[in-house]
Scaffold this active site. Structure first.
Site, PDB file in Angstrom:
ATOM      1  N   HIS A  13     -25.584  10.489 -22.508  1.00 23.59           N
ATOM      2  CA  HIS A  13     -24.421  10.470 -23.329  1.00 23.59           C
ATOM      3  C   HIS A  13     -24.034  11.322 -24.499  1.00 23.59           C
ATOM      4  O   HIS A  13     -24.904  11.523 -25.517  1.00 23.59           O
ATOM      5  CB  HIS A  13     -24.306   8.887 -24.080  1.00 23.59           C
ATOM      6  CG  HIS A  13     -23.007   8.570 -24.702  1.00 23.59           C
ATOM      7  ND1 HIS A  13     -22.409   7.287 -24.359  1.00 23.59           N
ATOM      8  CD2 HIS A  13     -22.480   9.154 -25.626  1.00 23.59           C
ATOM      9  CE1 HIS A  13     -21.230   7.357 -25.197  1.00 23.59           C
ATOM     10  NE2 HIS A  13     -21.128   8.389 -25.979  1.00 23.59           N
ATOM     11  N   HIS A  15     -21.449  14.165 -26.708  1.00 24.58           N
ATOM     12  CA  HIS A  15     -20.396  14.971 -27.130  1.00 24.58           C
ATOM     13  C   HIS A  15     -20.281  16.097 -27.170  1.00 24.58           C
ATOM     14  O   HIS A  15     -21.276  16.681 -28.061  1.00 24.58           O
ATOM     15  CB  HIS A  15     -19.655  14.247 -28.146  1.00 24.58           C
ATOM     16  CG  HIS A  15     -19.330  12.664 -28.039  1.00 24.58           C
ATOM     17  ND1 HIS A  15     -18.145  12.177 -27.439  1.00 24.58           N
ATOM     18  CD2 HIS A  15     -20.108  11.534 -28.132  1.00 24.58           C
ATOM     19  CE1 HIS A  15     -18.150  10.755 -27.526  1.00 24.58           C
ATOM     20  NE2 HIS A  15     -19.338  10.475 -27.840  1.00 24.58           N
ATOM     21  N   LEU A  16     -19.774  17.177 -26.398  1.00 27.23           N
ATOM     22  CA  LEU A  16     -19.757  18.647 -26.613  1.00 27.23           C
ATOM     23  C   LEU A  16     -18.578  19.206 -27.505  1.00 27.23           C
ATOM     24  O   LEU A  16     -18.506  20.276 -27.658  1.00 27.23           O
ATOM     25  CB  LEU A  16     -20.090  19.483 -25.170  1.00 27.23           C
ATOM     26  CG  LEU A  16     -21.342  19.252 -24.629  1.00 27.23           C
ATOM     27  CD1 LEU A  16     -21.454  19.751 -23.272  1.00 27.23           C
ATOM     28  CD2 LEU A  16     -22.623  19.523 -25.608  1.00 27.23           C
ATOM     29  N   ARG A  17     -17.361  18.319 -27.204  1.00 28.27           N
ATOM     30  CA  ARG A  17     -16.296  18.966 -28.060  1.00 28.27           C
ATOM     31  C   ARG A  17     -15.718  20.239 -27.005  1.00 28.27           C
ATOM     32  O   ARG A  17     -16.064  20.243 -25.919  1.00 28.27           O
ATOM     33  CB  ARG A  17     -16.219  19.293 -29.408  1.00 28.27           C
ATOM     34  CG  ARG A  17     -16.883  18.203 -30.385  1.00 28.27           C
ATOM     35  CD  ARG A  17     -16.412  16.817 -30.406  1.00 28.27           C
ATOM     36  NE  ARG A  17     -16.970  15.883 -31.272  1.00 28.27           N
ATOM     37  CZ  ARG A  17     -16.995  14.742 -31.091  1.00 28.27           C
ATOM     38  NH1 ARG A  17     -16.378  14.088 -29.921  1.00 28.27           N
ATOM     39  NH2 ARG A  17     -17.444  13.933 -32.134  1.00 28.27           N
ATOM     40  N   ASN A  41     -13.784  12.494 -24.350  1.00 27.42           N
ATOM     41  CA  ASN A  41     -12.792  12.020 -25.535  1.00 27.42           C
ATOM     42  C   ASN A  41     -12.312  13.355 -26.332  1.00 27.42           C
ATOM     43  O   ASN A  41     -12.473  13.515 -27.336  1.00 27.42           O
ATOM     44  CB  ASN A  41     -13.219  11.040 -26.382  1.00 27.42           C
ATOM     45  CG  ASN A  41     -14.745  11.473 -27.102  1.00 27.42           C
ATOM     46  OD1 ASN A  41     -15.417  12.440 -26.715  1.00 27.42           O
ATOM     47  ND2 ASN A  41     -14.872  10.899 -28.231  1.00 27.42           N
ATOM     48  N   LYS A  99     -15.442   6.817 -18.129  1.00 31.56           N
ATOM     49  CA  LYS A  99     -15.718   6.258 -19.481  1.00 31.56           C
ATOM     50  C   LYS A  99     -14.531   5.284 -19.910  1.00 31.56           C
ATOM     51  O   LYS A  99     -13.327   5.805 -19.889  1.00 31.56           O
ATOM     52  CB  LYS A  99     -15.772   7.252 -20.394  1.00 31.56           C
ATOM     53  CG  LYS A  99     -16.434   6.868 -21.676  1.00 31.56           C
ATOM     54  CD  LYS A  99     -17.430   6.418 -21.937  1.00 31.56           C
ATOM     55  CE  LYS A  99     -17.714   5.574 -23.506  1.00 31.56           C
ATOM     56  NZ  LYS A  99     -17.916   6.249 -24.558  1.00 31.56           N
ATOM     57  N   HIS A 136     -17.693   1.652 -23.545  1.00 30.85           N
ATOM     58  CA  HIS A 136     -17.860   1.576 -25.042  1.00 30.85           C
ATOM     59  C   HIS A 136     -17.645   0.182 -25.453  1.00 30.85           C
ATOM     60  O   HIS A 136     -16.504  -0.307 -25.268  1.00 30.85           O
ATOM     61  CB  HIS A 136     -17.097   2.544 -25.933  1.00 30.85           C
ATOM     62  CG  HIS A 136     -17.219   2.454 -27.489  1.00 30.85           C
ATOM     63  ND1 HIS A 136     -17.503   3.415 -28.196  1.00 30.85           N
ATOM     64  CD2 HIS A 136     -17.081   1.280 -28.258  1.00 30.85           C
ATOM     65  CE1 HIS A 136     -17.722   3.231 -29.313  1.00 30.85           C
ATOM     66  NE2 HIS A 136     -17.470   2.109 -29.477  1.00 30.85           N
ATOM     67  N   HIS A 174     -24.800   3.301 -25.645  1.00 31.43           N
ATOM     68  CA  HIS A 174     -25.215   3.128 -26.809  1.00 31.43           C
ATOM     69  C   HIS A 174     -25.079   1.621 -27.569  1.00 31.43           C
ATOM     70  O   HIS A 174     -24.419   1.438 -28.571  1.00 31.43           O
ATOM     71  CB  HIS A 174     -24.349   3.988 -27.761  1.00 31.43           C
ATOM     72  CG  HIS A 174     -23.011   4.035 -27.672  1.00 31.43           C
ATOM     73  ND1 HIS A 174     -21.938   2.974 -27.772  1.00 31.43           N
ATOM     74  CD2 HIS A 174     -21.928   5.081 -27.594  1.00 31.43           C
ATOM     75  CE1 HIS A 174     -20.819   3.293 -27.379  1.00 31.43           C
ATOM     76  NE2 HIS A 174     -20.724   4.454 -27.513  1.00 31.43           N
ATOM     77  N   LEU A 219     -20.185   4.984 -34.287  1.00 33.87           N
ATOM     78  CA  LEU A 219     -19.829   3.908 -34.087  1.00 33.87           C
ATOM     79  C   LEU A 219     -20.614   3.687 -32.402  1.00 33.87           C
ATOM     80  O   LEU A 219     -20.390   4.894 -31.892  1.00 33.87           O
ATOM     81  CB  LEU A 219     -18.154   3.931 -33.656  1.00 33.87           C
ATOM     82  CG  LEU A 219     -17.552   3.821 -35.265  1.00 33.87           C
ATOM     83  CD1 LEU A 219     -16.154   4.001 -34.924  1.00 33.87           C
ATOM     84  CD2 LEU A 219     -17.819   2.286 -35.651  1.00 33.87           C
ATOM     85  N   ASP A 247     -25.793   9.924 -27.933  1.00 35.65           N
ATOM     86  CA  ASP A 247     -24.339   9.982 -28.423  1.00 35.65           C
ATOM     87  C   ASP A 247     -23.984  10.959 -29.704  1.00 35.65           C
ATOM     88  O   ASP A 247     -23.607  10.629 -30.554  1.00 35.65           O
ATOM     89  CB  ASP A 247     -24.210   8.576 -28.923  1.00 35.65           C
ATOM     90  CG  ASP A 247     -22.475   8.326 -29.431  1.00 35.65           C
ATOM     91  OD1 ASP A 247     -21.723   8.847 -28.628  1.00 35.65           O
ATOM     92  OD2 ASP A 247     -22.362   7.260 -30.012  1.00 35.65           O
ATOM     93  N   HIS A 251     -19.059  16.512 -35.795  1.00 32.85           N
ATOM     94  CA  HIS A 251     -17.890  16.522 -36.574  1.00 32.85           C
ATOM     95  C   HIS A 251     -18.233  17.773 -37.624  1.00 32.85           C
ATOM     96  O   HIS A 251     -19.312  17.653 -38.372  1.00 32.85           O
ATOM     97  CB  HIS A 251     -17.414  15.354 -37.222  1.00 32.85           C
ATOM     98  CG  HIS A 251     -17.079  14.087 -36.179  1.00 32.85           C
ATOM     99  ND1 HIS A 251     -15.933  14.290 -35.824  1.00 32.85           N
ATOM    100  CD2 HIS A 251     -17.928  13.181 -35.807  1.00 32.85           C
ATOM    101  CE1 HIS A 251     -15.758  13.340 -34.967  1.00 32.85           C
ATOM    102  NE2 HIS A 251     -17.043  12.519 -34.830  1.00 32.85           N
ATOM    103  N   ALA A 263     -16.459   9.105 -37.492  1.00 30.26           N
ATOM    104  CA  ALA A 263     -17.734   8.525 -36.812  1.00 30.26           C
ATOM    105  C   ALA A 263     -18.604   9.362 -36.010  1.00 30.26           C
ATOM    106  O   ALA A 263     -17.853  10.150 -35.205  1.00 30.26           O
ATOM    107  CB  ALA A 263     -17.341   7.288 -36.274  1.00 30.26           C
TER     108      ALA A 263
HETATM  109  C1  NCD Z   1     -18.014   9.620 -31.036  1.00 27.43           C
HETATM  110  C2  NCD Z   1     -17.409  10.565 -31.258  1.00 27.43           C
HETATM  111  O1  NCD Z   1     -17.204  11.343 -32.443  1.00 27.43           O
HETATM  112  O2  NCD Z   1     -16.658  11.203 -30.369  1.00 27.43           O
HETATM  113  N1  NCD Z   1     -18.395   8.826 -32.352  1.00 27.43           N
HETATM  114  C3  NCD Z   1     -19.536   8.056 -32.530  1.00 27.43           C
HETATM  115  O3  NCD Z   1     -19.504   7.750 -33.634  1.00 27.43           O
HETATM  116  N2  NCD Z   1     -20.421   7.739 -31.890  1.00 27.43           N
HETATM  117  C4  NCD Z   1     -17.292   8.478 -30.112  1.00 27.43           C
HETATM  118  C5  NCD Z   1     -18.200   7.213 -29.706  1.00 27.43           C
HETATM  119  O4  NCD Z   1     -19.011   7.337 -28.659  1.00 27.43           O
HETATM  120  O5  NCD Z   1     -17.840   6.350 -30.070  1.00 27.43           O
HETATM  121 ZN    ZN Z   2     -20.083   8.431 -27.808  1.00 27.98          ZN
END
Ligand code: NCD
Ligand code: ZN
Length: 345
Positions: A13, A15-17, A41, A99, A136, A174, A219, A247, A251, A263
């Site tokens: 899990h 996030h790479l943006r 996302n 997802k 989620h 998560h 989150l 996760d 940011h 988050a």
């Molecule tokens: C994640 C994100 O920033 O994309 N944020 C987080 O707090 N985990 C989104 C997510 O997995 O809920």
């Molecule tokens: Zn996530």
């Protein structure tokens, strides 16, 4: 024990943006992990196989020369995702999961699912072809307390879903509560769960006691200590249903240190070191390999990685931030703190 060698882990899990942030973060993960399930996302979200294939190319292009890191792609489920799109995704061989974000649950979830009944056709197709659904698991109702949203989701959405689709592979992403850990442990073999390092290491005091610390706001939100203990027991207890998913959610510093902060905790640079720290608290470093490197591939029907990594008992100092070319920066979790374990590089 001063050093441990394990099969190279994967992150189930992540996030790479995209764009500059992708370039700034992807090699932190690639230095540790063999593969990662890449969250969809983005803005706009990755809702089609064509978008997932293009995103995968951008990720590969951002890797350091010689990297063998493999991104495993996902689709973002919406109210209008069709069974045909699921079949196309499955046949691509590149999209490994779908997802489900309840609309409004978290970062970039506005296009998420408003009611799971809208997704009946897509979910039936996933069950048919064997495509895992990653969830989620939080309700978004304003009248449900943010600390209770995961437990309520299990009762209202997850249980009935598993009953309707007994062959559907589901990952509760998560998980953060005792209720979720127990539900997954007792659930069918088709149900697994990822657990983050931050939910194993910290309870909500870390975020809220003695000052408000935005870099620990994520989150699902950090919970009470009893829940952290339940997660530690689940992760180290030997059940193959629990596996590593950071996760890690970068940011920009200013978006976190804000009157309305985003988050997400950025844990990728020291992911395996964070997990080793948590497992050591339980005297369970011997259980780390199964959780980090074996249970995830088994759930997804893949082989474990063929190579290994070694962790050494040597202090690791987290920097205050990681800067990127345009002057922005990302603050990692536990910035300017020290861990006892370091990855041998
Ligand atoms: C994640 C994100 O920033 O994309 N944020 C987080 O707090 N985990 C989104 C997510 O997995 O809920
Ligand atoms: Zn996530």
């Amino acid at each position: 024990m001063d050093s441990i060698t394990l099969t190279r882990p994967d992150d189930w899990h992540l996030h790479l943006r995209d764009g500059e942030v992708l370039k700034a973060v992807v090699n932190h993960t690639a230095a540790q992990m063999g593969r990662a399930i890449i969250m969809p996302n983005l803005k706009p979200p990755v809702t089609t196989t064509a978008q997932a294939l293009a995103y995968r190319e951008r990720i590969l292009a951002a890797l350091a020369p010689g990297s063998r890191f493999e991104p495993l792609m996902t689709l973002y489920l919406t109210d209008t995702t069709t069974a045909e799109e699921i079949e196309k995704a499955f046949e691509s061989g590149v999209v490994k999961a779908v997802k489900l974000y309840p609309a409004g649950a978290t970062t970039n979830s506005a296009s998420g699912v408003t009611d799971i009944k809208h997704c009946a056709g897509a979910i039936a197709a996933m069950e048919r072809v064997g495509m895992p659904l990653l969830i989620h698991g939080e309700v978004t109702d304003n009248d449900i307390d943010i600390f209770d949203r995961e437990a309520v989701f299990i009762e209202r959405v997850l249980k009935p879903l598993l009953e309707r689709h007994p062959a559907l592979k589901v990952v509760s992403e998560h998980i953060t509560t005792r209720q979720a850990a127990e539900f997954v442990a007792q659930g069918p073999d088709t149900l697994g769960a990822t657990i983050t390092a931050h939910h194993l290491l910290f309870n909500r005091n870390r975020m809220l006691a003695g000052g408000i610390r935005p870099h620990y706001y994520c989150l699902p939100i950090l919970k009470r200590e009893e829940h952290r203990q339940a997660l530690l027991e689940a992760a180290t207890g030997g059940s193959p249903k629990f596996f590593l998913g950071t996760d890690s959610a970068p940011h920009e510093k200013g978006d976190k240190e804000s009157s309305c902060g985003c988050a997400g905790a950025y844990t990728a640079p020291a992911a395996i070191e964070f997990y080793a720290t948590a497992f050591e608290q339980m005297n369970a470093l011997d259980k780390l390999e199964a959780f980090a490197s074996l249970n995830g591939p088994r759930f997804y029907g893949l082989e474990p990685n063929a190579d290994t990594i070694t962790l050494e008992r040597r202090p690791l100092s987290l920097p205050s931030h990681y800067g990127f070319d345009d002057g922005r920066s990302i603050v990692p979790m536990m910035a300017e703190e020290e861990l006892a374990w370091s990855l041998k590089r």
